[in-house]
Write an enzyme that holds these catalytic residues in place. Structure first.
Site, PDB file in Angstrom:
ATOM      1  N   SER A 144       0.857  -1.195   0.000  1.00  0.00           N
ATOM      2  CA  SER A 144       0.000   0.000   0.000  1.00  0.00           C
ATOM      3  C   SER A 144       0.885   1.234   0.000  1.00  0.00           C
ATOM      4  O   SER A 144       1.991   1.214   0.569  1.00  0.00           O
ATOM      5  CB  SER A 144      -0.876   0.026   1.257  1.00  0.00           C
ATOM      6  OG  SER A 144      -1.555   1.276   1.353  1.00  0.00           O
ATOM      7  N   TYR A 158      -1.575  -0.636  10.263  1.00  0.00           N
ATOM      8  CA  TYR A 158      -1.774  -1.141   8.895  1.00  0.00           C
ATOM      9  C   TYR A 158      -0.612  -0.690   8.001  1.00  0.00           C
ATOM     10  O   TYR A 158      -0.041  -1.481   7.247  1.00  0.00           O
ATOM     11  CB  TYR A 158      -3.107  -0.628   8.358  1.00  0.00           C
ATOM     12  CG  TYR A 158      -3.336  -0.843   6.877  1.00  0.00           C
ATOM     13  CD1 TYR A 158      -3.785  -2.073   6.391  1.00  0.00           C
ATOM     14  CD2 TYR A 158      -3.115   0.187   5.957  1.00  0.00           C
ATOM     15  CE1 TYR A 158      -3.997  -2.262   5.024  1.00  0.00           C
ATOM     16  CE2 TYR A 158      -3.323   0.001   4.605  1.00  0.00           C
ATOM     17  CZ  TYR A 158      -3.766  -1.223   4.136  1.00  0.00           C
ATOM     18  OH  TYR A 158      -3.973  -1.406   2.786  1.00  0.00           O
TER      19      TYR A 158
HETATM   20  P1  NAP Z   1     -11.494  -5.647   0.421  1.00  0.00           P
HETATM   21  O1  NAP Z   1     -12.375  -5.113  -0.650  1.00  0.00           O
HETATM   22  O2  NAP Z   1     -11.795  -5.342   1.843  1.00  0.00           O
HETATM   23  O3  NAP Z   1     -11.369  -7.231   0.217  1.00  0.00           O
HETATM   24  C1  NAP Z   1     -10.533  -7.932   1.090  1.00  0.00           C
HETATM   25  C2  NAP Z   1     -10.446  -9.371   0.656  1.00  0.00           C
HETATM   26  O4  NAP Z   1      -9.521 -10.044   1.517  1.00  0.00           O
HETATM   27  C3  NAP Z   1     -11.754 -10.115   0.783  1.00  0.00           C
HETATM   28  O5  NAP Z   1     -11.756 -11.125  -0.207  1.00  0.00           O
HETATM   29  C4  NAP Z   1     -11.670 -10.732   2.176  1.00  0.00           C
HETATM   30  O6  NAP Z   1     -12.463 -11.925   2.323  1.00  0.00           O
HETATM   31  C5  NAP Z   1     -10.189 -11.084   2.230  1.00  0.00           C
HETATM   32  N1  NAP Z   1      -9.622 -11.149   3.566  1.00  0.00           N
HETATM   33  C6  NAP Z   1      -9.552 -10.176   4.505  1.00  0.00           C
HETATM   34  N2  NAP Z   1      -8.906 -10.627   5.595  1.00  0.00           N
HETATM   35  C7  NAP Z   1      -8.563 -11.910   5.339  1.00  0.00           C
HETATM   36  C8  NAP Z   1      -7.903 -12.936   6.054  1.00  0.00           C
HETATM   37  N3  NAP Z   1      -7.429 -12.753   7.305  1.00  0.00           N
HETATM   38  N4  NAP Z   1      -7.768 -14.146   5.465  1.00  0.00           N
HETATM   39  C9  NAP Z   1      -8.232 -14.353   4.232  1.00  0.00           C
HETATM   40  N5  NAP Z   1      -8.849 -13.452   3.499  1.00  0.00           N
HETATM   41  C10 NAP Z   1      -9.021 -12.248   4.048  1.00  0.00           C
HETATM   42  O7  NAP Z   1      -9.974  -5.168   0.197  1.00  0.00           O
HETATM   43  P2  NAP Z   1      -9.274  -4.447  -1.062  1.00  0.00           P
HETATM   44  O8  NAP Z   1      -9.458  -2.995  -0.912  1.00  0.00           O
HETATM   45  O9  NAP Z   1      -9.622  -5.135  -2.321  1.00  0.00           O
HETATM   46  O10 NAP Z   1      -7.739  -4.737  -0.691  1.00  0.00           O
HETATM   47  C11 NAP Z   1      -6.986  -5.783  -1.269  1.00  0.00           C
HETATM   48  C12 NAP Z   1      -5.523  -5.585  -0.892  1.00  0.00           C
HETATM   49  O11 NAP Z   1      -5.095  -4.297  -1.382  1.00  0.00           O
HETATM   50  C13 NAP Z   1      -5.283  -5.564   0.617  1.00  0.00           C
HETATM   51  O12 NAP Z   1      -4.055  -6.192   0.901  1.00  0.00           O
HETATM   52  C14 NAP Z   1      -5.223  -4.086   0.948  1.00  0.00           C
HETATM   53  O13 NAP Z   1      -4.469  -3.838   2.104  1.00  0.00           O
HETATM   54  C15 NAP Z   1      -4.562  -3.557  -0.313  1.00  0.00           C
HETATM   55  N6  NAP Z   1      -4.823  -2.107  -0.530  1.00  0.00           N
HETATM   56  C16 NAP Z   1      -6.083  -1.626  -0.748  1.00  0.00           C
HETATM   57  C17 NAP Z   1      -6.273  -0.263  -0.929  1.00  0.00           C
HETATM   58  C18 NAP Z   1      -7.628   0.364  -1.177  1.00  0.00           C
HETATM   59  O14 NAP Z   1      -7.736   1.619  -1.184  1.00  0.00           O
HETATM   60  N7  NAP Z   1      -8.685  -0.408  -1.393  1.00  0.00           N
HETATM   61  C19 NAP Z   1      -5.183   0.618  -0.887  1.00  0.00           C
HETATM   62  C20 NAP Z   1      -3.914   0.084  -0.658  1.00  0.00           C
HETATM   63  C21 NAP Z   1      -3.737  -1.287  -0.483  1.00  0.00           C
HETATM   64  P3  NAP Z   1     -14.072 -11.838   2.660  1.00  0.00           P
HETATM   65  O15 NAP Z   1     -14.736 -11.393   1.374  1.00  0.00           O
HETATM   66  O16 NAP Z   1     -14.451 -13.218   3.030  1.00  0.00           O
HETATM   67  O17 NAP Z   1     -14.205 -10.831   3.747  1.00  0.00           O
END
Ligand code: NAP
Length: 249
Positions: A144, A158
């Protein structure tokens, strides 16, 4: 030639779901994991199979070793050796200052984001490395922009967990570079997904987007494109690299 195999952790929603769907359209067999939202995972599998692709979904908490071992064993038995790991599963908790956080929260965040990424990377290396009889592969970690911004007043824990992911990317890339494995990371900025609801602010991207030089949030698909490039042979001389997908932030 059989289709290459890609594992996307947290592939049920957001960036992981976009990576799984676009990856399947580009010819990968996609195994995706979810933590609790089975309906969302099933919907991704259905989207992929209806488009003629191959996918399977498995429940797993990436911070639980037995769950991770089961996922890799299932892929071994059903499809064969993994080609690509997308270490995407990640989480954050409610926005607050560090002086309000407790140890249990730090343990949850670091366990999911750091230990989870390490566990999956270990199992991937054991299958991909030529040292272990593998044929190479690619690991893409979801870090991130928070790793360099620090996320003050929101979630320093985080941000620090993503700093650990960056460091793992640098170290592991060098450790396995001569064994056919490339290791890189994508660092998204403000992306429209449900993760901001976990932070207690579903409209976080809208509120903060004016601070982005491009004056907008990004989409999960825009991040997935960077992930899939790093996964592919198109990036064959790229390892130990971080790609920021942040609109210039
Ligand atoms: P999201 O929409 O909240 O989706 C998270 C996904 O991870 C879901 O499939 C969830 O499963 C799964 N998950 C969460 N905790 C878990 C665990 N302990 N074990 C297994 N699966 C788990 O997140 P996102 O925004 O797409 O983020 C994806 C990645 O990008 C993450 O690593 C996040 O830190 C990174 N990121 C995101 C952003 C942003 O702005 N969105 C920015 C920077 C980095 P369920 O569906 O079953 O809950």
């Amino acid at each position: 030639m059989s289709q290459p195999i890609m594992l996307v952790t947290g592939g049920s929603r957001g960036i992981g779901a976009a990576t799984a769907i676009i990856g399947a359209a580009r010819g990968y067999r996609v195994a995706l994991t979810y933590q609790s939202q089975s309906a969302a995972a099933d919907a991704v599998v259905q989207t992929i199979t209806e488009a003629g692709g191959t996918a399977m979904a498995m429940q797993a908490d990436v911070g639980v070793e037995a769950d991770v071992l089961k996922v890799f064993k299932t892929i071994d038995e059903q499809w064969g050796k993994l080609d690509v790991l997308v270490n995407n599963a990640g989480m954050l908790e409610k926005q607050m200052r560090l002086d309000q956080m407790d140890v249990a929260r730090w343990q949850r965040v670091l366990n999911a984001n750091v230990i989870g990424s390490f566990l999956c990377a270990r199992e991937a290396v054991l299958r991909m490395s030529t040292r272990h009889g593998g044929k190479g592969g690619s690991i893409v970690n979801l870090s991130s922009a928070a790793a360099r911004l620090g996320s003050p007043n929101e979630f320093i824990d985080y941000a620090a967990s993503k700093g650990a992911v960056d460091t793992m990317t640098f170290g592991l890339a060098k450790e396995v570079a001569a064994e056919g494995i490339r290791v890189n990371a994508v660092r998204p900025g403000l992306i429209y997904t449900d993760i901001h609801t976990s932070a207690g602010e579903p409209g976080r991207v809208e509120r903060a987007k004016d601070a982005v030089p491009m004056k907008r949030g990004g989409t999960a698909e825009e991040v997935a494109e960077a992930v899939l490039w790093l996964a592919s042979e198109q990036s064959s001389y790229v390892t130990g690299t971080l790609i920021d997908v942040t609109g210039g932030r």
